[in-house]
Design a protein around this motif. Structure first.
Motif, PDB file in Angstrom:
ATOM      1  N   UNK A   1       0.838  -1.202   0.000  1.00  0.00           N
ATOM      2  CA  UNK A   1       0.000   0.000   0.000  1.00  0.00           C
ATOM      3  C   UNK A   1       0.871   1.249   0.000  1.00  0.00           C
ATOM      4  N   UNK A   2       1.924   1.243   0.827  1.00  0.00           N
ATOM      5  CA  UNK A   2       2.822   2.384   0.901  1.00  0.00           C
ATOM      6  C   UNK A   2       3.536   2.610  -0.430  1.00  0.00           C
ATOM      7  N   UNK A   3       3.949   1.533  -1.087  1.00  0.00           N
ATOM      8  CA  UNK A   3       4.630   1.661  -2.382  1.00  0.00           C
ATOM      9  C   UNK A   3       3.681   2.190  -3.452  1.00  0.00           C
ATOM     10  N   UNK A   4       2.433   1.791  -3.389  1.00  0.00           N
ATOM     11  CA  UNK A   4       1.448   2.315  -4.334  1.00  0.00           C
ATOM     12  C   UNK A   4       1.307   3.820  -4.151  1.00  0.00           C
ATOM     13  N   UNK A   5       1.253   4.266  -2.902  1.00  0.00           N
ATOM     14  CA  UNK A   5       1.177   5.706  -2.642  1.00  0.00           C
ATOM     15  C   UNK A   5       2.437   6.423  -3.121  1.00  0.00           C
ATOM     16  N   UNK A   6       3.610   5.800  -2.933  1.00  0.00           N
ATOM     17  CA  UNK A   6       4.853   6.410  -3.423  1.00  0.00           C
ATOM     18  C   UNK A   6       4.823   6.543  -4.941  1.00  0.00           C
ATOM     19  N   UNK A   7       4.343   5.505  -5.624  1.00  0.00           N
ATOM     20  CA  UNK A   7       4.263   5.564  -7.087  1.00  0.00           C
ATOM     21  C   UNK A   7       3.297   6.663  -7.523  1.00  0.00           C
ATOM     22  N   UNK A   8       2.185   6.811  -6.812  1.00  0.00           N
ATOM     23  CA  UNK A   8       1.229   7.870  -7.124  1.00  0.00           C
ATOM     24  C   UNK A   8       1.859   9.243  -6.913  1.00  0.00           C
ATOM     25  N   UNK A   9       2.600   9.403  -5.829  1.00  0.00           N
ATOM     26  CA  UNK A   9       3.280  10.686  -5.580  1.00  0.00           C
ATOM     27  C   UNK A   9       4.268  11.016  -6.694  1.00  0.00           C
ATOM     28  N   UNK A  10       4.984  10.010  -7.173  1.00  0.00           N
ATOM     29  CA  UNK A  10       5.920  10.239  -8.283  1.00  0.00           C
ATOM     30  C   UNK A  10       5.185  10.734  -9.518  1.00  0.00           C
ATOM     31  N   UNK A  11       4.034  10.126  -9.797  1.00  0.00           N
ATOM     32  CA  UNK A  11       3.248  10.529 -10.962  1.00  0.00           C
ATOM     33  C   UNK A  11       2.737  11.958 -10.797  1.00  0.00           C
ATOM     34  N   UNK A  12       2.392  12.338  -9.577  1.00  0.00           N
ATOM     35  CA  UNK A  12       1.977  13.717  -9.319  1.00  0.00           C
ATOM     36  C   UNK A  12       3.158  14.670  -9.484  1.00  0.00           C
ATOM     37  N   UNK A  13       4.317  14.279  -8.949  1.00  0.00           N
ATOM     38  CA  UNK A  13       5.505  15.132  -9.010  1.00  0.00           C
ATOM     39  C   UNK A  13       6.004  15.349 -10.431  1.00  0.00           C
ATOM     40  N   UNK A  14       5.924  14.311 -11.262  1.00  0.00           N
ATOM     41  CA  UNK A  14       6.451  14.479 -12.622  1.00  0.00           C
ATOM     42  C   UNK A  14       5.398  14.982 -13.610  1.00  0.00           C
ATOM     43  N   UNK A  15       4.197  15.263 -13.112  1.00  0.00           N
ATOM     44  CA  UNK A  15       3.163  15.824 -13.970  1.00  0.00           C
ATOM     45  C   UNK A  15       2.381  14.798 -14.764  1.00  0.00           C
ATOM     46  N   UNK A  16       2.661  13.510 -14.559  1.00  0.00           N
ATOM     47  CA  UNK A  16       1.937  12.468 -15.278  1.00  0.00           C
ATOM     48  C   UNK A  16       0.468  12.456 -14.873  1.00  0.00           C
ATOM     49  N   UNK A  17       0.221  12.701 -13.592  1.00  0.00           N
ATOM     50  CA  UNK A  17      -1.145  12.842 -13.089  1.00  0.00           C
ATOM     51  C   UNK A  17      -1.296  14.271 -12.594  1.00  0.00           C
TER      52      UNK A  17
ATOM     53  N   UNK B   1      -2.674  17.142 -10.349  1.00  0.00           N
ATOM     54  CA  UNK B   1      -3.256  17.222  -9.004  1.00  0.00           C
ATOM     55  C   UNK B   1      -4.714  17.678  -9.007  1.00  0.00           C
ATOM     56  N   UNK B   2      -5.062  18.604  -9.902  1.00  0.00           N
ATOM     57  CA  UNK B   2      -6.445  19.083  -9.937  1.00  0.00           C
ATOM     58  C   UNK B   2      -7.413  17.982 -10.356  1.00  0.00           C
ATOM     59  N   UNK B   3      -6.966  17.081 -11.229  1.00  0.00           N
ATOM     60  CA  UNK B   3      -7.808  15.968 -11.655  1.00  0.00           C
ATOM     61  C   UNK B   3      -7.997  14.985 -10.502  1.00  0.00           C
ATOM     62  N   UNK B   4      -6.918  14.713  -9.777  1.00  0.00           N
ATOM     63  CA  UNK B   4      -7.015  13.812  -8.633  1.00  0.00           C
ATOM     64  C   UNK B   4      -7.938  14.389  -7.556  1.00  0.00           C
ATOM     65  N   UNK B   5      -7.815  15.689  -7.292  1.00  0.00           N
ATOM     66  CA  UNK B   5      -8.708  16.335  -6.317  1.00  0.00           C
ATOM     67  C   UNK B   5     -10.163  16.256  -6.783  1.00  0.00           C
ATOM     68  N   UNK B   6     -10.400  16.508  -8.062  1.00  0.00           N
ATOM     69  CA  UNK B   6     -11.762  16.442  -8.594  1.00  0.00           C
ATOM     70  C   UNK B   6     -12.323  15.026  -8.466  1.00  0.00           C
ATOM     71  N   UNK B   7     -11.479  14.041  -8.705  1.00  0.00           N
ATOM     72  CA  UNK B   7     -11.907  12.639  -8.574  1.00  0.00           C
ATOM     73  C   UNK B   7     -12.373  12.337  -7.151  1.00  0.00           C
ATOM     74  N   UNK B   8     -11.625  12.803  -6.166  1.00  0.00           N
ATOM     75  CA  UNK B   8     -11.998  12.527  -4.771  1.00  0.00           C
ATOM     76  C   UNK B   8     -13.280  13.251  -4.371  1.00  0.00           C
TER      77      UNK B   8
END
Length: 152
Positions: free
Chosen positions: A100-116, A118-125
């Motif tokens: 679970x922690x590694x999944x969150x780390x991978x998600x953070x990387x995607x946010x940091x590099x612009x792949x995902x 942040x506004x889309x993720x916030x809208x999703x939640x």
């Protein structure tokens, strides 16, 4: 709900060692190592970073499930290279919180590099649960289609 469609979630796997190694290569590859294209490049990067000699054949065997009980030194080198605890390679019950922690780390990387975005993720939640479920299913179906396309 994902089980209804037969599509797996794109999270750190609970399955085989091969699944775990492949997930690490695809999601936790160090940014400073350059993207791997072959098992030779994977082995060379791990060897260079850890000092532990890992052959391309070993990488191939691990990725394809032909070797499911590697030496501790091999697992230790993988854990050091991918910056994960050695326990990640343990039994599913032991490694669930690590995954679970590694999944969150991978998600953070995607946010940091612009792949995902942040506004889309916030809208999703912020979506209602029934709409979020629909988006979940669309993402899982797209992931499965992409996997099938890359295998072809």
């Amino acid at each position: 709900m994902a089980e209804q469609t037969g599509v797996k979630r794109e999270t750190a796997p609970e399955g085989t060692l091969a699944d775990k190694v492949e997930w690490l290569i695809n999601h936790m590859w160090p940014a400073d190592a350059g993207p791997p294209k072959t098992n030779i490049e994977v082995a060379a990067a791990i060897t260079a970073a850890t000092g532990e000699e890992i052959s391309s054949t070993t990488v191939w065997k691990l990725r394809t499930g032909r070797q499911d009980n590697p030496q501790l030194r091999t697992l230790t080198a993988l854990a050091r290279f991918f910056a994960v605890p050695l326990g990640y390679f343990g039994a599913p019950a032991e490694s669930r919180s690590i995954e679970d922690d590694l999944t969150l780390q991978a998600l953070r990387r995607k946010l940091d590099d612009g792949t995902i975005r942040p506004d889309v993720l916030r809208a999703f939640t912020d979506l209602p649960a029934d709409v979020r479920w629909l988006v979940d299913e669309m993402i899982l179906a797209a992931t499965q289609a992409a996997k099938l396309r890359t295998k072809a």
